[in-house]
Write a protein that holds these residues in place. Structure first.
Motif, PDB file in Angstrom:
ATOM      1  N   ALA A  80       0.829  -1.203   0.000  1.00  0.00           N
ATOM      2  CA  ALA A  80       0.000   0.000   0.000  1.00  0.00           C
ATOM      3  C   ALA A  80       0.865   1.255   0.000  1.00  0.00           C
ATOM      4  N   ASP A  81       1.942   1.221   0.757  1.00  0.00           N
ATOM      5  CA  ASP A  81       2.865   2.357   0.825  1.00  0.00           C
ATOM      6  C   ASP A  81       3.500   2.622  -0.530  1.00  0.00           C
ATOM      7  N   ARG A  82       3.949   1.568  -1.210  1.00  0.00           N
ATOM      8  CA  ARG A  82       4.585   1.733  -2.512  1.00  0.00           C
ATOM      9  C   ARG A  82       3.597   2.238  -3.557  1.00  0.00           C
ATOM     10  N   GLU A  83       2.349   1.787  -3.466  1.00  0.00           N
ATOM     11  CA  GLU A  83       1.341   2.258  -4.408  1.00  0.00           C
ATOM     12  C   GLU A  83       1.048   3.735  -4.185  1.00  0.00           C
ATOM     13  N   ALA A  84       0.953   4.137  -2.922  1.00  0.00           N
ATOM     14  CA  ALA A  84       0.709   5.546  -2.610  1.00  0.00           C
ATOM     15  C   ALA A  84       1.863   6.411  -3.096  1.00  0.00           C
ATOM     16  N   ASN A  85       3.087   5.915  -2.951  1.00  0.00           N
ATOM     17  CA  ASN A  85       4.251   6.656  -3.417  1.00  0.00           C
ATOM     18  C   ASN A  85       4.159   6.867  -4.939  1.00  0.00           C
ATOM     19  N   ALA A  86       3.769   5.806  -5.656  1.00  0.00           N
ATOM     20  CA  ALA A  86       3.622   5.910  -7.106  1.00  0.00           C
ATOM     21  C   ALA A  86       2.493   6.868  -7.481  1.00  0.00           C
ATOM     22  N   LEU A  87       1.399   6.830  -6.753  1.00  0.00           N
ATOM     23  CA  LEU A  87       0.277   7.721  -7.028  1.00  0.00           C
ATOM     24  C   LEU A  87       0.669   9.182  -6.859  1.00  0.00           C
ATOM     25  N   TRP A  96       3.208  12.329  -0.092  1.00  0.00           N
ATOM     26  CA  TRP A  96       3.141  11.051   0.592  1.00  0.00           C
ATOM     27  C   TRP A  96       4.329  10.947   1.526  1.00  0.00           C
ATOM     28  N   VAL A  97       4.086  10.321   2.698  1.00  0.00           N
ATOM     29  CA  VAL A  97       5.132  10.115   3.696  1.00  0.00           C
ATOM     30  C   VAL A  97       5.411   8.615   3.767  1.00  0.00           C
ATOM     31  N   PRO A  98       6.496   8.140   3.159  1.00  0.00           N
ATOM     32  CA  PRO A  98       6.747   6.697   3.089  1.00  0.00           C
ATOM     33  C   PRO A  98       7.093   6.081   4.438  1.00  0.00           C
ATOM     34  N   LEU A  99       6.730   4.815   4.595  1.00  0.00           N
ATOM     35  CA  LEU A  99       7.138   4.078   5.795  1.00  0.00           C
ATOM     36  C   LEU A  99       8.109   2.957   5.461  1.00  0.00           C
ATOM     37  N   LEU A 100       8.577   2.892   4.211  1.00  0.00           N
ATOM     38  CA  LEU A 100       9.429   1.809   3.746  1.00  0.00           C
ATOM     39  C   LEU A 100      10.597   1.566   4.700  1.00  0.00           C
ATOM     40  N   GLY A 101      10.691   0.348   5.221  1.00  0.00           N
ATOM     41  CA  GLY A 101      11.748  -0.020   6.148  1.00  0.00           C
ATOM     42  C   GLY A 101      11.324  -0.016   7.599  1.00  0.00           C
ATOM     43  N   GLN A 102      10.189   0.605   7.895  1.00  0.00           N
ATOM     44  CA  GLN A 102       9.730   0.731   9.272  1.00  0.00           C
ATOM     45  C   GLN A 102       8.496  -0.126   9.561  1.00  0.00           C
ATOM     46  N   GLU A 103       8.229  -1.090   8.688  1.00  0.00           N
ATOM     47  CA  GLU A 103       7.030  -1.910   8.843  1.00  0.00           C
ATOM     48  C   GLU A 103       7.046  -2.732  10.128  1.00  0.00           C
ATOM     49  N   ALA A 104       8.188  -3.289  10.487  1.00  0.00           N
ATOM     50  CA  ALA A 104       8.248  -4.162  11.663  1.00  0.00           C
ATOM     51  C   ALA A 104       7.979  -3.388  12.943  1.00  0.00           C
ATOM     52  N   LYS A 137      -7.238   3.320   2.268  1.00  0.00           N
ATOM     53  CA  LYS A 137      -8.129   4.232   1.548  1.00  0.00           C
ATOM     54  C   LYS A 137      -8.498   5.430   2.409  1.00  0.00           C
ATOM     55  N   ASP A 138      -8.669   5.189   3.711  1.00  0.00           N
ATOM     56  CA  ASP A 138      -9.057   6.264   4.615  1.00  0.00           C
ATOM     57  C   ASP A 138      -7.935   7.277   4.820  1.00  0.00           C
ATOM     58  N   ILE A 139      -6.727   6.867   4.513  1.00  0.00           N
ATOM     59  CA  ILE A 139      -5.576   7.756   4.679  1.00  0.00           C
ATOM     60  C   ILE A 139      -5.327   8.578   3.419  1.00  0.00           C
ATOM     61  N   MET A 140      -5.666   8.012   2.270  1.00  0.00           N
ATOM     62  CA  MET A 140      -5.331   8.650   1.002  1.00  0.00           C
ATOM     63  C   MET A 140      -5.941  10.035   0.844  1.00  0.00           C
ATOM     64  N   GLY A 141      -7.175  10.201   1.338  1.00  0.00           N
ATOM     65  CA  GLY A 141      -7.836  11.482   1.161  1.00  0.00           C
ATOM     66  C   GLY A 141      -7.082  12.639   1.789  1.00  0.00           C
ATOM     67  N   MET A 142      -6.423  12.377   2.898  1.00  0.00           N
ATOM     68  CA  MET A 142      -5.650  13.442   3.550  1.00  0.00           C
ATOM     69  C   MET A 142      -4.547  13.949   2.633  1.00  0.00           C
ATOM     70  N   TRP A 143      -3.862  13.010   1.979  1.00  0.00           N
ATOM     71  CA  TRP A 143      -2.714  13.388   1.150  1.00  0.00           C
ATOM     72  C   TRP A 143      -3.143  13.826  -0.244  1.00  0.00           C
ATOM     73  N   ALA A 295      12.798   8.386   1.033  1.00  0.00           N
ATOM     74  CA  ALA A 295      12.948   9.784   1.419  1.00  0.00           C
ATOM     75  C   ALA A 295      12.039  10.117   2.602  1.00  0.00           C
ATOM     76  N   HIS A 296      12.305  11.251   3.226  1.00  0.00           N
ATOM     77  CA  HIS A 296      11.476  11.687   4.355  1.00  0.00           C
ATOM     78  C   HIS A 296      10.026  11.842   3.915  1.00  0.00           C
ATOM     79  N   THR A 297       9.813  12.526   2.823  1.00  0.00           N
ATOM     80  CA  THR A 297       8.527  12.587   2.137  1.00  0.00           C
ATOM     81  C   THR A 297       8.833  12.595   0.645  1.00  0.00           C
ATOM     82  N   THR A 298       7.792  12.576  -0.181  1.00  0.00           N
ATOM     83  CA  THR A 298       8.009  12.609  -1.618  1.00  0.00           C
ATOM     84  C   THR A 298       8.532  13.954  -2.103  1.00  0.00           C
ATOM     85  N   SER A 299       8.599  14.956  -1.244  1.00  0.00           N
ATOM     86  CA  SER A 299       9.188  16.246  -1.615  1.00  0.00           C
ATOM     87  C   SER A 299      10.664  16.325  -1.241  1.00  0.00           C
TER      88      SER A 299
END
Length: 398
Positions: A80-87, A96-104, A137-143, A295-299
């Motif tokens: 879901a994180d990778r898809e949001a990053n692509a979107l 988007w604020v990635p969580l890649l690597g922090q899942e555990a 889905k509930d998170i996407m609207g914010m971003w 990255a910290h965020t997509t910006s």
């Protein structure tokens, strides 16, 4: 399991410890870099190679079903994180604020929470949200900029995202103090609160004020710091002279460092800390030693401030791969099961993509809704004036 010793009063001035030579800045930085593996104090139950190890204080037995469930959680959340990053790259999300690597770290802590516990996120806690039953889905609207969060924090026991760095720690402290004042702590049926923040937030005054209030009022609050090594572009050694978990000592409560890339250790330590809180023993600080793979965020452009060899070294500690190896090596899951989880993850990504593509633009007047709990004549006048102005544009809006 036993618990770390609660801190005693510091020694008076004049003792050998108090008069020891103060280390130089170079020595401090060298010491921090020397603990890049987390140090001997790191609580770990699953090595990067997928080997199950044991800890004298935080050992927990996990069933095969639990292990498979934790793996599935992390795979779905990462997809879901990778898809949001692509979107976001496609212009469908503003940020988007990635969580890649922090899942555990997030899945371990999130699964340790009981239904009656409360969680306060920052803005990267997509994995914890998943554990509280909140769809991506509930998170996407914010971003995308169409809402401020579409879930009920009371129902889900998960607060809305907090963008102001560290402010959620004060909010969580107040909530946890309320739990104590209302007599909701003290036994096995007690409640607890967990608040999530990053290593950079520990430099904010809000976090330190929260430490003080939570400590002196014995608030049932777990401070969960995800130390992903970088506060945007500032490394940990620019944030502190000693490991972050040791800061708790100055406020009078325990601090623990856990391997944040180990979902088993993150779950075990979080479960212990929450039990400490719900039994009325006051707050606990957990430093989840992890790494932000994106990255910290997509910006943000992380290549401007960190080296690729550092990233490659942390890829060997991937939180999902170590569980996959453990499941496979011990016959807990086979190829068909792994393929089924991946197929489920791809299906989730497709649903998210379709959802975001079809998110409607909110009506203009919605910005005036829910500002106050009751009708307000001043706000109503402002709304009417604004809508009157917007009606002068073609189509009634601009």
């Amino acid at each position: 399991m036993s618990s770390p010793e609660r801190w005693t009063q510091p020694q008076p001035a004049g003792t050998p410890a108090a008069t020891a030579a103060r280390p130089t800045s170079e020595q401090v930085i060298a010491g921090l870099r020397a603990t890049s593996e987390g140090g001997p104090e790191l609580v770990q139950l699953l090595t990067p190679e997928g080997e199950r190890v044991h800890h004298p204080e935080f050992d927990v037995d996990f069933s095969d079903e639990e292990l498979r469930g934790l793996y599935r959680d992390m795979v779905l959340v990462r997809r879901a994180d990778r898809e949001a990053n692509a979107l976001q790259r496609q212009g469908q999300l503003g940020l988007w604020v990635p969580l890649l690597g922090q899942e555990a770290a997030q899945i371990g802590a999130g699964r340790a929470l009981r239904p009656e516990d409360m969680a306060f996120p920052g803005y990267r806690e997509h994995g914890v949200a998943w554990c509280r039953g909140i769809s991506p889905k509930d998170i996407m609207g914010m971003w995308r900029g169409t809402d401020h969060g579409s879930w009920d924090p009371v129902e889900r026991r998960f607060h809305l995202y907090t963008i102001v760095i560290g402010n959620q720690c004060l909010n969580a402290t107040g909530y946890a103090m309320g739990q104590r004042f209302e007599g909701k702590v003290g036994d096995d049926n007690g409640e607890a609160t967990m608040v999530f923040f990053g290593d950079g937030a520990t430099s904010q005054g809000d976090v330190h004020e929260a430490f003080v209030w939570a400590s002196v009022y014995d608030a049932p609050l777990v401070f969960f710091c995800q130390n992903n090594q970088w506060a945007i572009s500032e490394p940990t050694e620019r944030q502190t002279r000693l490991p972050l978990y040791q800061r708790a000592r100055g406020y009078g409560f325990p601090g623990i460092r856990v391997d944040g890339n180990d979902v088993l250790a993150s779950l075990a330590v979080s479960r212990w800390a929450l039990e400490e809180c719900r039994h009325g023993n006051g707050p606990v600080l957990i430093e989840a030693f992890t790494y932000r793979m994106d990255a910290h965020t997509t910006s943000d452009d992380a290549t401007r401030y960190r080296h690729s060899d550092e990233l490659e070294a942390w890829k060997l500690k991937d939180p999902i791969e170590r569980v996959r190896v453990h499941l496979s090596r011990n016959g807990i899951a086979d190829h068909d099961w792994f393929d089924a989880v991946q197929a489920e993850a791809d299906e989730l990504a497709a649903e998210l993509r379709e959802h975001v593509y079809n998110l409607p633009d909110p009506p203009t007047e919605r910005m005036f809704d829910h500002v106050y709990a009751e009708a307000n004549p001043v706000l109503a006048a402002q709304r009417d004036e604004f809508l009157s102005y917007m009606s002068t544009f073609a189509g009634g809006e601009h």
